[in-house]
Write a protein that holds these residues in place. Structure first.
Motif, PDB file in Angstrom:
ATOM      1  N   ALA A 106      -6.607 -10.292 -12.517  1.00  0.00           N
ATOM      2  CA  ALA A 106      -6.134  -9.173 -11.699  1.00  0.00           C
ATOM      3  C   ALA A 106      -5.302  -9.689 -10.534  1.00  0.00           C
ATOM      4  O   ALA A 106      -5.417 -10.849 -10.125  1.00  0.00           O
ATOM      5  N   LEU A 107      -4.447  -8.801 -10.013  1.00  0.00           N
ATOM      6  CA  LEU A 107      -3.695  -9.069  -8.797  1.00  0.00           C
ATOM      7  C   LEU A 107      -4.252  -8.134  -7.724  1.00  0.00           C
ATOM      8  O   LEU A 107      -4.083  -6.916  -7.811  1.00  0.00           O
ATOM      9  N   VAL A 108      -4.919  -8.692  -6.750  1.00  0.00           N
ATOM     10  CA  VAL A 108      -5.534  -7.906  -5.686  1.00  0.00           C
ATOM     11  C   VAL A 108      -4.919  -8.342  -4.362  1.00  0.00           C
ATOM     12  O   VAL A 108      -4.938  -9.527  -4.016  1.00  0.00           O
ATOM     13  N   THR A 109      -4.358  -7.385  -3.624  1.00  0.00           N
ATOM     14  CA  THR A 109      -3.703  -7.680  -2.349  1.00  0.00           C
ATOM     15  C   THR A 109      -4.408  -6.927  -1.234  1.00  0.00           C
ATOM     16  O   THR A 109      -4.670  -5.734  -1.348  1.00  0.00           O
ATOM     17  N   LEU A 110      -4.705  -7.640  -0.167  1.00  0.00           N
ATOM     18  CA  LEU A 110      -5.400  -7.076   0.989  1.00  0.00           C
ATOM     19  C   LEU A 110      -4.466  -7.114   2.184  1.00  0.00           C
ATOM     20  O   LEU A 110      -3.928  -8.167   2.530  1.00  0.00           O
ATOM     21  N   ALA A 141      -6.039  -0.676 -21.214  1.00  0.00           N
ATOM     22  CA  ALA A 141      -6.443  -1.889 -21.922  1.00  0.00           C
ATOM     23  C   ALA A 141      -5.247  -2.810 -22.122  1.00  0.00           C
ATOM     24  O   ALA A 141      -4.142  -2.366 -22.427  1.00  0.00           O
ATOM     25  N   GLY A 142      -5.486  -4.105 -21.938  1.00  0.00           N
ATOM     26  CA  GLY A 142      -4.440  -5.094 -22.142  1.00  0.00           C
ATOM     27  C   GLY A 142      -3.531  -5.298 -20.945  1.00  0.00           C
ATOM     28  O   GLY A 142      -2.608  -6.112 -21.005  1.00  0.00           O
ATOM     29  N   VAL A 143      -3.775  -4.572 -19.864  1.00  0.00           N
ATOM     30  CA  VAL A 143      -2.953  -4.683 -18.648  1.00  0.00           C
ATOM     31  C   VAL A 143      -3.813  -5.244 -17.522  1.00  0.00           C
ATOM     32  O   VAL A 143      -4.931  -4.773 -17.297  1.00  0.00           O
ATOM     33  N   ALA A 144      -3.318  -6.242 -16.821  1.00  0.00           N
ATOM     34  CA  ALA A 144      -4.051  -6.813 -15.694  1.00  0.00           C
ATOM     35  C   ALA A 144      -4.059  -5.819 -14.535  1.00  0.00           C
ATOM     36  O   ALA A 144      -2.997  -5.292 -14.159  1.00  0.00           O
ATOM     37  N   PRO A 145      -5.228  -5.509 -13.957  1.00  0.00           N
ATOM     38  CA  PRO A 145      -5.280  -4.576 -12.827  1.00  0.00           C
ATOM     39  C   PRO A 145      -4.450  -5.068 -11.643  1.00  0.00           C
ATOM     40  O   PRO A 145      -4.428  -6.262 -11.341  1.00  0.00           O
TER      41      PRO A 145
END
Length: 249
Positions: A106-110, A141-145
């Motif tokens: 996942a790509l998580v930005t804060l 499905a199949g997609v990075a959050p």
């Protein structure tokens, strides 16, 4: 304000929900353990049909376990708040680690400024866990959050927190109902859920004197937000700024 008959009945119902959901945990755990034993001891011998039956039982058990936990959490949301200084930034890091096993998933930005707030740490963690967990769960499905989490101070001294994703989104006709108990959107695609998670979040935020809502996210997906008022807002601990910090990937 005096207690009404409706208030008394609501309290009794919540007490019953807590007792029933708590008492169901033990037999559910026992059944789950025996199903696992059957799978380990006999699945290879009894063939595909037996394995399909076990899988159906396990799906039903997971749904029952989730409903039991949600009912328990729904009842607990009305307990007396255990107020203390809460590091929302720290809680978010823990929650993301719980939901994203590998950094590349996942790509998580804060972003924003994260003050220490005064509130019930366990209940506020429940809200963040639900919102971030949904952002992961309702990504196709199949997609990075891709999740953006931001906080900033409000003009009245409170704080707003937003959790934005690029998932399946919330249909416009459901945005006013999605925080009602047992409401589920038509586009959930059969994903496991009870329709209680966001109702619990609303109750927790309202008990802190705040509000919660959802909007369409520009570019697709949803943007969930909640406000905490100044009474449950910034403590005297200096806020810590985070400028587009990537927690994962």
């Amino acid at each position: 304000m005096p207690t009404t008959i409706t208030d008394d009945r609501d309290a009794e119902l919540r007490a019953l929900m807590m007792m029933a959901s708590h008492d169901m945990k033990s037999p559910l755990a026992t059944v789950s353990a025996h199903v696992q034993m059957l799978r380990e001891d006999y699945a290879d011998e009894l063939g595909d049909e037996f394995r399909r039956d076990l899988a159906a039982i396990e799906r039903a058990l997971r749904r029952m376990s989730q409903l039991t936990q949600d009912l328990l959490d729904y009842a607990r949301a009305d307990h007396t708040l255990d107020r203390s200084p809460v590091e929302l930034r720290e809680i978010i890091g823990e929650v993301i680690t719980d939901h994203v096993a590998e950094p590349d998933e996942a790509l998580v930005t804060l972003t924003g400024t994260w003050p220490v707030v005064t509130g019930d740490a366990g209940l506020l963690r429940h809200v963040l866990d639900n919102l971030i967990g949904n952002a992961v769960k309702y990504t196709p499905a199949g997609v990075a959050p891709q999740i953006e989490i931001e906080a900033w101070a409000l003009p009245d001294g409170g704080i707003r927190v937003e959790v934005a994703d690029h998932g399946i989104g919330v249909p416009a006709e459901d945005r006013q109902k999605i925080f009602d108990a047992f409401h589920r959107c038509a586009n959930t695609g059969g994903r496991l859920g009870t329709g209680l998670g966001l109702a619990i979040c609303r109750r927790i935020i309202e008990r802190h004197g705040g509000t919660i809502g959802v909007e369409e996210n520009i570019g697709g997906g949803s943007r969930f937000w909640f406000d905490l008022p100044s009474g449950a807002g910034a403590d005297h601990t200096p806020p810590t700024p985070f400028a587009h910090q990537k927690l994962f990937r």
